[in-house]
Design an enzyme around this catalytic site. Structure first.
Site, PDB file in Angstrom:
ATOM      1  N   SER A 100       0.841  -1.191   0.000  1.00 33.26           N
ATOM      2  CA  SER A 100       0.000   0.000   0.000  1.00 33.26           C
ATOM      3  C   SER A 100       0.880   1.246   0.000  1.00 33.26           C
ATOM      4  O   SER A 100       2.103   1.147   0.095  1.00 33.26           O
ATOM      5  CB  SER A 100      -0.904   0.004   1.229  1.00 33.26           C
ATOM      6  OG  SER A 100      -0.132   0.328   2.369  1.00 33.26           O
ATOM      7  N   LYS A 101       0.206   2.374  -0.081  1.00 32.95           N
ATOM      8  CA  LYS A 101       0.872   3.688  -0.120  1.00 32.95           C
ATOM      9  C   LYS A 101       1.975   3.829   0.932  1.00 32.95           C
ATOM     10  O   LYS A 101       2.981   4.491   0.695  1.00 32.95           O
ATOM     11  CB  LYS A 101      -0.150   4.804   0.111  1.00 32.95           C
ATOM     12  CG  LYS A 101      -1.043   5.047  -1.071  1.00 32.95           C
ATOM     13  CD  LYS A 101      -0.413   6.061  -2.034  1.00 32.95           C
ATOM     14  CE  LYS A 101      -0.995   5.958  -3.429  1.00 32.95           C
ATOM     15  NZ  LYS A 101       0.013   5.672  -4.439  1.00 32.95           N
TER      16      LYS A 101
END
Ligand code: GLU
Length: 512
Positions: free
Chosen positions: A250-251
């Site tokens: 994820s980010k």
């Protein structure tokens, strides 16, 4: 064989989804199947046309072309769920008529209260079945009176749902834990589990290859296939792509979208080759292990030839950017320099070197490309490697204490003075002319090796380090000859650089 990639257009294409798209593509292309792209845009609040366009762009950039899809059409279209609402309506009606579905009038608040009660009592939070007993007549009456119900699927009780996953083997679910799912929301939009079944069935999809996050949806979907009288496809659920800390990528882990990796200067063939190696191995063993192995460097067609689902690993793969960089370095070395030149232009612009090269400008960049492409991980590092062409700042070089130190000796200054004189009347330098000039300077000053070439490097490139002068010098002089129309910022030639440098040095320290 018919396979599909079914993105929801709610953002950019994540590399995990790109890998799902790739595995589907490899399967179809390796086996002469059909590859379909279907846009799952029934969530009207989150789906956008911009997102769809960016996903399509990224898939095309990766080279994952499709046979049927929203932009190319095909015999089982339309390929955008928002254009298929009538189909979902008609199959929902069929289920209602058969008693396999019913209208649900529960309000959001009511459902939420039930959910909280269930959680508090330690029961699974599934739909309590409140509206199961409302008859069709009662429901029609309430609809006629203005109520807007959802439609739920009546999950058969006390049944096991079994399927053989092509990656994970036999999977079994008990229907007791599955609450009756909404198949059409009160606003008339189909729920994912319903639309996906209607579409996969009508599009005659034979293999559903998707992320493991959908495995718990599969039993509901299989029950819907049965209720609608369709044959379920073969399912294959891929382990997710994880970040270095083993949570889903994820980010927080940095770049996650294909667009971001493109912007960083990875080549599409490198990203494709690398993504194929996450959880799959062309050798059938050591799937997902890190570290480079030349036998894993395979072009997309060869990957397709070798791909099979039974070699897809069960364990999740960790996204390892260092390994991606290693793969990218390989593809940078073998890529056509003219293509690399074109791909580098946005990176030069980002690096503060504005350019709009025409054919001649691109040819010039292409000729300079081998200076950089053999020693960088990514295209966004090319401008720094070629900065000696565009950023030649005499004042800055001479004000640098370290450089001044390097040029302090009489011998260094003598080399620079000789360089300026030697080039004053010389033609632009190619490699041979540069070597001849260096020999002349050597003869005139008696300097050789580092004592000869280091001052020459500083005077001609403005830097104490950099690529081989045999490559850098001809590149500078090719640049100096470019017309404005080439669209490349002006480049000072070696002659001009040497003469200005020597003048400055002599002026700054008149004792020479
Ligand atoms: N639209 C779903 C997603 O993006 C597709 C799931 C599926 O392949 O069935 O996750």
């Amino acid at each position: 064989m018919r396979v599909r990639f079914a993105p929801s257009p709610t953002g950019h294409l994540h590399v995990g989804n790109a890998r799902t798209a790739l595995f589907n593509w490899l399967l179809a292309r390796g086996q002469g199947g059909t590859y379909i792209v279907r846009i799952e845009d029934t969530d009207a609040d989150r789906s956008t046309r911009e997102s769809e366009a960016s996903i399509v762009t990224d898939l095309r950039w990766l080279g994952l072309d499709w046979d049927e899809g929203p932009d190319v059409g095909g015999p089982r279209g339309p390929y955008r769920q928002s254009e298929r609402l009538h189909l979902y309506q008609s199959y929902a009606t069929e289920l209602l008529n058969a008693g396999a579905a019913y209208h649900c009038f529960c309000t959001v608040a009511q459902l939420e209260a039930e959910r909280q009660d269930a959680l508090a009592a330690g029961r699974p939070a599934r739909y309590a079945g409140t509206c199961r007993r409302i008859t069709r007549e009662q429901a029609e009456a309430r609809i006629a009176a203005g109520e807007r119900p959802a439609i739920r699927f009546r999950v058969p009780e006390e049944r096991d749902v079994m399927f053989t996953d092509a990656v994970r083997g036999d999977v079994r679910f008990e229907t007791d834990v599955i609450g009756d799912p909404v198949i059409v929301r009160a606003d008339g939009h189909p729920a994912y589990n319903f639309a996906v079944v209607v579409d996969d069935a009508l599009m005659e999809v034979t293999h559903v290859v998707r992320g493991e996050d959908h495995i718990s949806n599969t039993p509901r979907q299989i029950l819907l296939y049965e209720a609608l009288g369709f044959t379920p496809p073969i399912f294959a659920h891929l382990a997710l792509v994880l970040g270095p800390d083993h949570s889903p990528l994820s980010k927080r882990h940095g770049a996650t979208s294909v667009a971001e990796f493109r912007a960083k200067g990875y080549l599409p063939e490198a990203l494709v080759n690398y993504l194929a190696l996450i959880g799959w191995s062309p050798r059938g063993s050591a799937a997902g292990r890190s570290g480079g192995d030349e036998t894993e460097l395979l072009p997309i067609d060869e990957l397709a030839r070798r791909f099979s689902l039974d070699r897809v690993g069960l364990s999740a793969g960790v996204f390892d950017e260092e390994k991606l960089a290693w793969v990218n370095r390989h593809y940078l070395k073998v890529a056509d320099p003219l293509r690399l030149a074109e791909l580098s232009v946005p990176h030069f612009i980002d690096a503060g070197v504005p350019m709009k090269p025409d054919a001649r400008g691109l040819e010039f960049l292409a000729a300079a490309m081998p200076i950089a492409s053999g020693s960088v991980d990514r295209l966004n590092q090319v401008p720094a490697r070629l900065a000696f062409l565009f950023e030649y700042d005499l004042a800055r070089t001479l004000s640098d204490a370290h450089m001044r130190e390097e040029l302090k000796s009489d011998s260094a200054r003598a080399v620079i003075a000789a360089l300026a004189e030697e080039l004053a009347s010389a033609a632009r330098l190619d490699r041979d002319r540069f070597r001849a000039a260096a020999n002349q300077i050597k003869a005139r000053t008696g300097q050789k090796g580092k004592a000869l070439f280091h001052p020459i490097r500083i005077a001609l490139t403005g830097r104490a380090e950099g690529p081989e002068l045999d490559l850098a010098v001809p590149a500078i002089d090719r640049g100096a000859d470019l017309p404005i129309s080439a669209g490349i910022p002006p480049i000072a030639g070696c002659r001009e650089r040497a003469s200005a440098f020597s003048e400055q040095i002599l002026a700054s320290q008149p004792k020479m």
